[in-house]
Every structure is written in C-alpha cells, then in structure tokens.
Design a protein around this motif. Structure first.
Motif, PDB file in Angstrom:
ATOM      1  N   HIS A  19     -28.580  37.488 -83.405  1.00  0.00           N
ATOM      2  CA  HIS A  19     -28.925  38.134 -84.676  1.00  0.00           C
ATOM      3  C   HIS A  19     -30.296  38.801 -84.607  1.00  0.00           C
ATOM      4  O   HIS A  19     -31.140  38.624 -85.498  1.00  0.00           O
ATOM      5  CB  HIS A  19     -28.841  37.132 -85.829  1.00  0.00           C
ATOM      6  CG  HIS A  19     -27.445  36.734 -86.171  1.00  0.00           C
ATOM      7  ND1 HIS A  19     -26.669  37.427 -87.085  1.00  0.00           N
ATOM      8  CD2 HIS A  19     -26.660  35.737 -85.696  1.00  0.00           C
ATOM      9  CE1 HIS A  19     -25.475  36.848 -87.167  1.00  0.00           C
ATOM     10  NE2 HIS A  19     -25.449  35.827 -86.332  1.00  0.00           N
ATOM     11  N   LEU A  20     -30.515  39.550 -83.541  1.00  0.00           N
ATOM     12  CA  LEU A  20     -31.783  40.254 -83.399  1.00  0.00           C
ATOM     13  C   LEU A  20     -31.964  41.237 -84.543  1.00  0.00           C
ATOM     14  O   LEU A  20     -31.046  41.957 -84.919  1.00  0.00           O
ATOM     15  CB  LEU A  20     -31.819  40.982 -82.051  1.00  0.00           C
ATOM     16  CG  LEU A  20     -31.719  40.098 -80.817  1.00  0.00           C
ATOM     17  CD1 LEU A  20     -31.738  40.952 -79.550  1.00  0.00           C
ATOM     18  CD2 LEU A  20     -32.828  39.054 -80.778  1.00  0.00           C
ATOM     19  N   GLY A  21     -33.159  41.259 -85.081  1.00  0.00           N
ATOM     20  CA  GLY A  21     -33.461  42.111 -86.226  1.00  0.00           C
ATOM     21  C   GLY A  21     -33.479  41.361 -87.536  1.00  0.00           C
ATOM     22  O   GLY A  21     -33.916  41.904 -88.551  1.00  0.00           O
ATOM     23  N   ALA A  36     -40.074  39.410 -87.262  1.00  0.00           N
ATOM     24  CA  ALA A  36     -39.783  37.979 -87.238  1.00  0.00           C
ATOM     25  C   ALA A  36     -38.860  37.596 -86.093  1.00  0.00           C
ATOM     26  O   ALA A  36     -38.934  36.473 -85.570  1.00  0.00           O
ATOM     27  CB  ALA A  36     -39.173  37.547 -88.570  1.00  0.00           C
ATOM     28  N   SER A  37     -37.987  38.526 -85.692  1.00  0.00           N
ATOM     29  CA  SER A  37     -37.038  38.198 -84.623  1.00  0.00           C
ATOM     30  C   SER A  37     -37.600  38.486 -83.230  1.00  0.00           C
ATOM     31  O   SER A  37     -36.972  38.139 -82.234  1.00  0.00           O
ATOM     32  CB  SER A  37     -35.728  38.962 -84.810  1.00  0.00           C
ATOM     33  OG  SER A  37     -35.839  40.319 -84.424  1.00  0.00           O
ATOM     34  N   ARG A  38     -38.761  39.126 -83.146  1.00  0.00           N
ATOM     35  CA  ARG A  38     -39.321  39.494 -81.838  1.00  0.00           C
ATOM     36  C   ARG A  38     -39.537  38.292 -80.919  1.00  0.00           C
ATOM     37  O   ARG A  38     -39.175  38.351 -79.736  1.00  0.00           O
ATOM     38  CB  ARG A  38     -40.641  40.251 -82.041  1.00  0.00           C
ATOM     39  CG  ARG A  38     -41.314  40.737 -80.749  1.00  0.00           C
ATOM     40  CD  ARG A  38     -40.497  41.802 -80.017  1.00  0.00           C
ATOM     41  NE  ARG A  38     -40.175  42.933 -80.866  1.00  0.00           N
ATOM     42  CZ  ARG A  38     -41.031  43.907 -81.181  1.00  0.00           C
ATOM     43  NH1 ARG A  38     -42.271  43.892 -80.737  1.00  0.00           N
ATOM     44  NH2 ARG A  38     -40.624  44.911 -81.944  1.00  0.00           N
ATOM     45  N   PRO A  39     -40.118  37.162 -81.402  1.00  0.00           N
ATOM     46  CA  PRO A  39     -40.261  36.000 -80.506  1.00  0.00           C
ATOM     47  C   PRO A  39     -38.929  35.490 -79.975  1.00  0.00           C
ATOM     48  O   PRO A  39     -38.829  35.068 -78.816  1.00  0.00           O
ATOM     49  CB  PRO A  39     -40.957  34.956 -81.391  1.00  0.00           C
ATOM     50  CG  PRO A  39     -41.667  35.752 -82.429  1.00  0.00           C
ATOM     51  CD  PRO A  39     -40.764  36.922 -82.707  1.00  0.00           C
ATOM     52  N   ARG A  40     -37.889  35.529 -80.808  1.00  0.00           N
ATOM     53  CA  ARG A  40     -36.572  35.091 -80.345  1.00  0.00           C
ATOM     54  C   ARG A  40     -36.033  36.054 -79.289  1.00  0.00           C
ATOM     55  O   ARG A  40     -35.408  35.622 -78.314  1.00  0.00           O
ATOM     56  CB  ARG A  40     -35.605  35.009 -81.533  1.00  0.00           C
ATOM     57  CG  ARG A  40     -35.983  33.938 -82.540  1.00  0.00           C
ATOM     58  CD  ARG A  40     -34.881  33.678 -83.553  1.00  0.00           C
ATOM     59  NE  ARG A  40     -34.713  34.756 -84.513  1.00  0.00           N
ATOM     60  CZ  ARG A  40     -33.702  35.588 -84.533  1.00  0.00           C
ATOM     61  NH1 ARG A  40     -32.734  35.499 -83.629  1.00  0.00           N
ATOM     62  NH2 ARG A  40     -33.618  36.535 -85.460  1.00  0.00           N
ATOM     63  N   GLY A  80     -21.113  38.075 -78.940  1.00  0.00           N
ATOM     64  CA  GLY A  80     -21.210  38.711 -80.239  1.00  0.00           C
ATOM     65  C   GLY A  80     -22.388  38.312 -81.097  1.00  0.00           C
ATOM     66  O   GLY A  80     -23.067  37.319 -80.850  1.00  0.00           O
ATOM     67  N   ASP A  81     -22.628  39.129 -82.123  1.00  0.00           N
ATOM     68  CA  ASP A  81     -23.775  38.994 -83.016  1.00  0.00           C
ATOM     69  C   ASP A  81     -25.078  38.954 -82.233  1.00  0.00           C
ATOM     70  O   ASP A  81     -26.013  38.227 -82.590  1.00  0.00           O
ATOM     71  CB  ASP A  81     -23.634  37.778 -83.927  1.00  0.00           C
ATOM     72  CG  ASP A  81     -22.590  37.990 -85.022  1.00  0.00           C
ATOM     73  OD1 ASP A  81     -22.042  39.108 -85.114  1.00  0.00           O
ATOM     74  OD2 ASP A  81     -22.308  37.048 -85.776  1.00  0.00           O
ATOM     75  N   LEU A  82     -25.118  39.732 -81.164  1.00  0.00           N
ATOM     76  CA  LEU A  82     -26.382  39.931 -80.462  1.00  0.00           C
ATOM     77  C   LEU A  82     -27.376  40.570 -81.429  1.00  0.00           C
ATOM     78  O   LEU A  82     -28.557  40.226 -81.444  1.00  0.00           O
ATOM     79  CB  LEU A  82     -26.163  40.827 -79.244  1.00  0.00           C
ATOM     80  CG  LEU A  82     -27.399  41.223 -78.435  1.00  0.00           C
ATOM     81  CD1 LEU A  82     -28.092  39.995 -77.857  1.00  0.00           C
ATOM     82  CD2 LEU A  82     -27.020  42.205 -77.319  1.00  0.00           C
ATOM     83  N   PHE A  83     -26.888  41.488 -82.225  1.00  0.00           N
ATOM     84  CA  PHE A  83     -27.698  42.149 -83.237  1.00  0.00           C
ATOM     85  C   PHE A  83     -27.240  41.689 -84.619  1.00  0.00           C
ATOM     86  O   PHE A  83     -26.063  41.394 -84.831  1.00  0.00           O
ATOM     87  CB  PHE A  83     -27.541  43.671 -83.143  1.00  0.00           C
ATOM     88  CG  PHE A  83     -27.716  44.208 -81.756  1.00  0.00           C
ATOM     89  CD1 PHE A  83     -28.962  44.211 -81.147  1.00  0.00           C
ATOM     90  CD2 PHE A  83     -26.629  44.705 -81.055  1.00  0.00           C
ATOM     91  CE1 PHE A  83     -29.115  44.709 -79.861  1.00  0.00           C
ATOM     92  CE2 PHE A  83     -26.775  45.205 -79.765  1.00  0.00           C
ATOM     93  CZ  PHE A  83     -28.023  45.208 -79.165  1.00  0.00           C
ATOM     94  N   ASP A  84     -28.169  41.643 -85.551  1.00  0.00           N
ATOM     95  CA  ASP A  84     -27.777  41.301 -86.912  1.00  0.00           C
ATOM     96  C   ASP A  84     -27.055  42.461 -87.575  1.00  0.00           C
ATOM     97  O   ASP A  84     -26.262  42.262 -88.493  1.00  0.00           O
ATOM     98  CB  ASP A  84     -29.004  40.899 -87.741  1.00  0.00           C
ATOM     99  CG  ASP A  84     -28.586  40.171 -88.999  1.00  0.00           C
ATOM    100  OD1 ASP A  84     -27.908  39.136 -88.880  1.00  0.00           O
ATOM    101  OD2 ASP A  84     -28.914  40.650 -90.101  1.00  0.00           O
TER     102      ASP A  84
END
Length: 253
Positions: free
Chosen positions: A16-18, A24-28, A50-54
């Motif tokens: 769920h990048l983004g 906020a998702s940058r560290p993940r 899947g759900d690599l990106f939000d």
C-alpha cells in the motif's frame, strides 16, 4: 520450474505504498527496497501478490507519480534475469501494460497455478474469492468494467488520482487494524475457497495476500494455506526453499 540448488522463491503482498500519504509511506518503501536488495542474491523468482500501491491507474500516456525507489529496484532485479511475477490487488487492479513494457514483469488479474520442484501452487491476491462479500464483488465488477475505466480516464489525472487516493485511504482494510483479525477457519473465506478447490484438485500450497494477516493453516495432511500478511504492520513475506514454504518477518530477529 525446478529451483536451482541454494535458490529460493519469495512472496510478498500488501505494501500500500502511498498510504496514508507519500511521505508517511516512504520509510516502508525504503524497508521494502532493502528487503529486495537482500533477497536478490538467492532468489530464483519473486512473486508480488498485489496492493503494492495504495492506488494505481494507467492512463494512456501517464502513470501515478512516485514510487521511484521501488520501480527502479524491480527494474534492476528483472534486468538481472530474476523473474518477477505481479498479481493485481483490489487497490492496483487498473494495470494495462506498464509493468510488462517498462519492467519486463508479467501481470496477472486472476489466481494462477505454478509448479516448483513438483510442488503445486495456486497464487493470487485473494480479493473476491470464496463465499460471501457480495458487496465487494459487485463493486469489483463495476471497477473492472471497460466503460467505467473509460469514464475515469477522462478525468484529469490531478483530479482522478486525488479522488481515488482519498477513497482508498478511507478503506480501513489498508490499516491492518480493525478489519484484520483472524475470524477462525470456518469464517475465513479464503480458507473456505481453498478447501473447495481441494475437493476437485490437489494443491500443495495456496498463497494469497489481501487479508493483512500472516497465516499458515494446514488444510489437510498435504495442503497448506499461506497468507503473506502485509508491509504496514507485520513486514512479513513467504519463502519456499524447494520443499517447505514458511512465512518470515523482515528483518529477522
């Protein structure tokens, strides 16, 4: 595929990048890229479920801004000859050729069967499978309808992406919080889906994401259901060494 000696197959899902924001998702994202760097030395193949990106939507000439570290690392690994397979999730299902053309990564929209070292796998994201969840299944039909996608494409990306991101973040499933609780085998619809599949065909491993819970459940003496968890709270992934498939946490302690 026969896995070479000393090599492994890796599985990950639900980054769920983004979300909830790019910052906020940058560290993940950095942690995920570090994991990719770690596994590339002994990876025979990598499966992203899947759900690599939000949110992800491919316009004719535009893709969403960001995720440079992840896309660059995937391109590097793919270019090195390590096959990567991507299964769309419910947050990034609007893929239409970018991964194949730019990264050399095949994209699948439905669960697929694979065989590694004579072990059979059924692999997918996991959304919309099994009994129940009729509301989501109706919504998915709407989202994947060609006319709906055509209408959305007419929105300017600045408007369409912002609207989709707002709606996506409102979905509690990305939080891995209230919705991500083990319901017991009888109420886990992916477990029920796997058991129904076993009624007609043997499969050694069912590997899915979507639930945001790391799970390893023996369906019978010879079949196992694996859920990969997520990269929001758990940072878990699957690894198959040619004989056994287990869920591990990154980094290991």
């Amino acid at each position: 595929m026969n896995i070479p000696e000393g090599k492994k197959i890796y599985f990950a899902s639900d980054n769920h990048l983004g979300a909830p924001t790019a910052e906020a998702s940058r560290p993940r994202e950095q942690k995920f890229v570090a994991w990719l760097d770690t596994i590339k030395s002994d990876a025979a193949a990598i499966f992203l479920l899947g759900d690599l990106f939000d949110f992800w939507f491919e316009y004719k000439t535009v893709v969403p801004k960001g995720f440079t570290r992840t896309l660059g690392k995937l391109a590097e690994i793919s270019d090195s000859g390590i096959p990567i397979y991507f299964f769309v999730g419910n947050h990034d299902l609007w893929m239409n050729g970018y991964f194949e053309e730019e990264l050399g990564i095949p994209v699948y929209h439905k669960p697929q069967e694979f065989t590694f070292n004579n072990k059979t796998f059924l692999i997918g994201h996991g959304d919309g499978l099994g009994p129940g969840d009729t509301g989501y299944k109706r919504m998915k039909k709407l989202f994947t309808n060609p006319f709906s996608k055509w209408l959305f494409r007419w929105l300017h990306p600045d408007i369409g992406v912002k609207l989709a991101q707002y709606m996506s973040v409102k979905n509690k499933l990305i939080s891995g919080d209230e919705d991500a609780k083990f319901l017991g085998e009888a109420n886990e619809w992916l477990v029920q889906y796997c058991k129904r599949k076993l009624e007609t065909k043997h499969t050694d491993f069912f590997v899915f994401g979507h639930r945001h819970l790391p799970l390893e459940i023996n369906l019978n003496k010879h079949s196992k259901y694996i859920n990969l968890g997520d990269w929001i709270h758990y940072y878990t992934y699957g690894v198959f060494d040619g004989n056994h498939l287990i869920v591990k946490k990154y980094p290991e302690h």
